[in-house]
Design a protein around this motif. Structure first.
Motif, PDB file in Angstrom:
ATOM      1  N   MET A   1       0.858  -1.198   0.000  1.00 35.32           N
ATOM      2  CA  MET A   1       0.000   0.000   0.000  1.00 35.32           C
ATOM      3  C   MET A   1       0.890   1.242   0.000  1.00 35.32           C
ATOM      4  SD  MET A   1      -2.958   1.119   2.716  1.00 35.32           S
ATOM      5  CE  MET A   1      -3.957  -0.304   2.372  1.00 35.32           C
ATOM      6  N   SER A   2       0.632   2.217  -0.837  1.00 37.14           N
ATOM      7  CA  SER A   2       1.477   3.406  -0.915  1.00 37.14           C
ATOM      8  C   SER A   2       1.219   4.326   0.265  1.00 37.14           C
ATOM      9  CB  SER A   2       1.177   4.165  -2.217  1.00 37.14           C
ATOM     10  OG  SER A   2      -0.121   4.739  -2.155  1.00 37.14           O
ATOM     11  N   ARG A   3       2.180   5.279   0.456  1.00 33.66           N
ATOM     12  CA  ARG A   3       2.020   6.250   1.547  1.00 33.66           C
ATOM     13  C   ARG A   3       0.747   7.052   1.365  1.00 33.66           C
ATOM     14  NH1 ARG A   3       2.827  11.521   2.839  1.00 33.66           N
ATOM     15  NH2 ARG A   3       3.259  12.099   0.685  1.00 33.66           N
ATOM     16  N   ALA A   4       0.428   7.417   0.105  1.00 35.14           N
ATOM     17  CA  ALA A   4      -0.777   8.216  -0.144  1.00 35.14           C
ATOM     18  C   ALA A   4      -2.037   7.466   0.265  1.00 35.14           C
ATOM     19  CB  ALA A   4      -0.836   8.608  -1.622  1.00 35.14           C
ATOM     20  N   ASP A   5      -2.028   6.133   0.065  1.00 34.71           N
ATOM     21  CA  ASP A   5      -3.205   5.351   0.434  1.00 34.71           C
ATOM     22  C   ASP A   5      -3.412   5.333   1.943  1.00 34.71           C
ATOM     23  OD1 ASP A   5      -3.791   4.693  -2.192  1.00 34.71           O
ATOM     24  OD2 ASP A   5      -2.513   2.910  -2.171  1.00 34.71           O
ATOM     25  N   LYS A   6      -2.341   5.370   2.697  1.00 32.60           N
ATOM     26  CA  LYS A   6      -2.436   5.305   4.155  1.00 32.60           C
ATOM     27  C   LYS A   6      -2.598   6.680   4.802  1.00 32.60           C
ATOM     28  CE  LYS A   6       1.420   2.967   4.479  1.00 32.60           C
ATOM     29  NZ  LYS A   6       2.566   2.235   5.059  1.00 32.60           N
ATOM     30  N   SER A   7      -2.386   7.737   4.035  1.00 29.50           N
ATOM     31  CA  SER A   7      -2.395   9.080   4.596  1.00 29.50           C
ATOM     32  C   SER A   7      -3.814   9.595   4.818  1.00 29.50           C
ATOM     33  CB  SER A   7      -1.650  10.048   3.678  1.00 29.50           C
ATOM     34  OG  SER A   7      -0.299   9.692   3.555  1.00 29.50           O
ATOM     35  N   ILE A   8      -3.923  10.481   5.790  1.00 26.15           N
ATOM     36  CA  ILE A   8      -5.149  11.230   6.021  1.00 26.15           C
ATOM     37  C   ILE A   8      -5.015  12.567   5.313  1.00 26.15           C
ATOM     38  CG2 ILE A   8      -6.606  12.328   7.742  1.00 26.15           C
ATOM     39  CD1 ILE A   8      -6.699   9.294   7.861  1.00 26.15           C
ATOM     40  N   SER A   9      -5.982  12.929   4.498  1.00 27.07           N
ATOM     41  CA  SER A   9      -5.946  14.212   3.798  1.00 27.07           C
ATOM     42  C   SER A   9      -6.332  15.334   4.769  1.00 27.07           C
ATOM     43  CB  SER A   9      -6.898  14.203   2.607  1.00 27.07           C
ATOM     44  OG  SER A   9      -6.471  13.264   1.641  1.00 27.07           O
ATOM     45  N   LEU A  10      -5.630  16.458   4.650  1.00 34.71           N
ATOM     46  CA  LEU A  10      -5.891  17.588   5.538  1.00 34.71           C
ATOM     47  C   LEU A  10      -5.812  18.877   4.731  1.00 34.71           C
ATOM     48  CD1 LEU A  10      -6.329  18.451   8.548  1.00 34.71           C
ATOM     49  CD2 LEU A  10      -3.845  18.754   8.677  1.00 34.71           C
ATOM     50  N   THR A  11      -6.811  19.722   4.867  1.00 37.77           N
ATOM     51  CA  THR A  11      -6.789  21.023   4.197  1.00 37.77           C
ATOM     52  C   THR A  11      -5.880  21.993   4.942  1.00 37.77           C
ATOM     53  OG1 THR A  11      -8.634  21.890   5.494  1.00 37.77           O
ATOM     54  CG2 THR A  11      -9.183  20.689   3.458  1.00 37.77           C
ATOM     55  N   LYS A  12      -5.531  23.069   4.265  1.00 38.87           N
ATOM     56  CA  LYS A  12      -4.742  24.108   4.934  1.00 38.87           C
ATOM     57  C   LYS A  12      -5.524  24.707   6.104  1.00 38.87           C
ATOM     58  CE  LYS A  12      -1.884  25.536   1.018  1.00 38.87           C
ATOM     59  NZ  LYS A  12      -1.380  26.706   0.253  1.00 38.87           N
TER      60      LYS A  12
END
Length: 388
Positions: free
Chosen positions: A1-12
């Motif tokens: 699984m890539s880092r992007a798949d495991k990451s939580i998206s966060l806005t500025k």
């Protein structure tokens, strides 16, 4: 699984709320008041930078005032010289640091004893013996107490021509001496053991303990962290900090974060920190020092706040955009203006030399109300500047 798949998206916007909460700039008086509040603020932030520029009040007092509304300069003096709850040492710059964290700086002190200091390579053993003899015999002293120095040439712009001052500085970096009192920029040096009342010095932290200290300090004061923000001006620490981050991610103690606009720059946060990212913050106004922890890491501030601070004290006048010593103005979650201020101590007033709208403040429809709120804070700032 890539880092992007495991990451939580966060806005500025979410990142701003996290950072402001971590910096305690979203609450009116998060540390209470008096000397205990000063010690508590330094402990939470991890360090408070010291600088010599005083067109307005010096930055260490300014940083504390923004988090302690009733802050008095005497509170910091009490914490440093009487309670001994803070001390001065080098972080990314000369700073006030919690005394309870001193053991994390002992390895650096020992290294300077072994290897010297790159800025103080010309200090002679005779000069070290001279200042040590004076302090042991007569007690704490300032450089003004030493009047028999033969001046030497400067090695760099900020060097002293007094051999005794160079010796005091080297012994400070070695941890043999500490700064027991500060009046403006005049430092009083004392034997470290005598100042803290040690029978023997504390044990220095191990390399692993120091790495954990750097990470935990950043998580506490920044909320959302990157390798650059944890190891600000300390690139050699990055490999070990990264290994510790990866171990904590495996244990689910940290979560990778894909921050809006950050590209490949990696960020991490504690799960509980991310859980509160959507909560509203206050509409407080803060007139910040350019050395405030929210501003000093310029690239981070630019990414998260869309505000590119320019420190123009050393920029030719005709090339300045914001002014000699511009101060960013934070209103709620936005940097909305930069004010070039100067304290006229003789006539007892604060001068606004230039007012620049930036970011959300650049929208003309918002300026009238923003200006009213900023001017209210300017009146409070002026009272702080002129207080004895």
């Amino acid at each position: 699984m890539s880092r992007a798949d495991k990451s939580i998206s966060l806005t500025k916007a979410g990142a701003r709320r996290i950072w402001l909460r971590a910096q305690r700039l979203d609450t009116r008086a998060p540390f209470g008041d008096g000397a205990p509040a000063t010690a508590a603020a330094v402990e939470h932030l991890g360090y408070v930078q010291i600088d010599t520029i005083n067109v307005i009040e010096r930055c260490h007092h300014h940083i504390l005032w923004n988090r302690i509304p009733d802050y008095r300069r005497a509170d910091l003096r009490q914490a440093q010289s009487v309670d001994r709850s803070v001390f001065e040492y080098w972080t990314h710059a000369l700073s006030y640091v919690p005394a309870k964290d001193l053991r994390f700086f002992i390895p650096a002190m020992k290294r300077h004893r072994r290897e010297g200091h790159k800025w103080l390579s010309s200090v002679k053993p005779a000069d070290l013996r001279k200042v040590m003899r004076l302090i042991r015999q007569n007690g704490a002293l300032t450089i003004r107490d030493i009047e028999d120095d033969v001046l030497v040439d400067k090695e760099h712009l900020w060097a002293s021509r007094k051999p005794s001052k160079r010796a005091l500085q080297l012994l400070f970096y070695e941890g043999v001496l500490t700064i027991s009192e500060r009046n403006g920029m005049l430092k009083t040096y004392e034997l470290t053991a005598r100042h803290f009342g040690w029978d023997k010095p504390p044990r220095g932290a191990s390399a692993a303990e120091t790495t954990a200290y750097l990470l935990d300090r950043a998580l506490r004061a920044q909320g959302l962290v990157s390798l650059d923000s944890i190891c600000h001006l300390d690139a050699p620490s990055k490999p070990e900090v990264r290994r510790l981050i990866e171990a904590r991610v495996r244990r689910n103690e940290l979560v990778p974060v894909a921050l809006e606009g950050a590209g490949k720059q990696e960020y991490w946060a504690r799960p509980e920190t991310l859980a509160s990212a959507g909560e509203a913050t206050s509409d407080l106004v803060h007139i910040l020092s350019p050395f405030d922890p929210l501003i000093i890491q310029r690239k981070r501030t630019h990414l998260i706040f869309d505000y590119e601070h320019r420190f123009e004290a050393y920029v030719p006048k005709e090339q300045r955009r914001f002014g000699y010593f511009a101060l960013p103005v934070l209103a709620g979650c936005d940097v909305v203006a930069a004010l070039d201020l100067k304290t006229d101590r003789k006539n007892r007033k604060l001068l606004v030399q230039k007012w620049s709208w930036v970011g959300a403040g650049a929208a003309r429809g918002a300026r009238k109300e923003l200006k009213r709120r900023i001017e209210e804070e300017l009146h409070r700032f002026e009272r702080f500047q002129l207080a004895e």
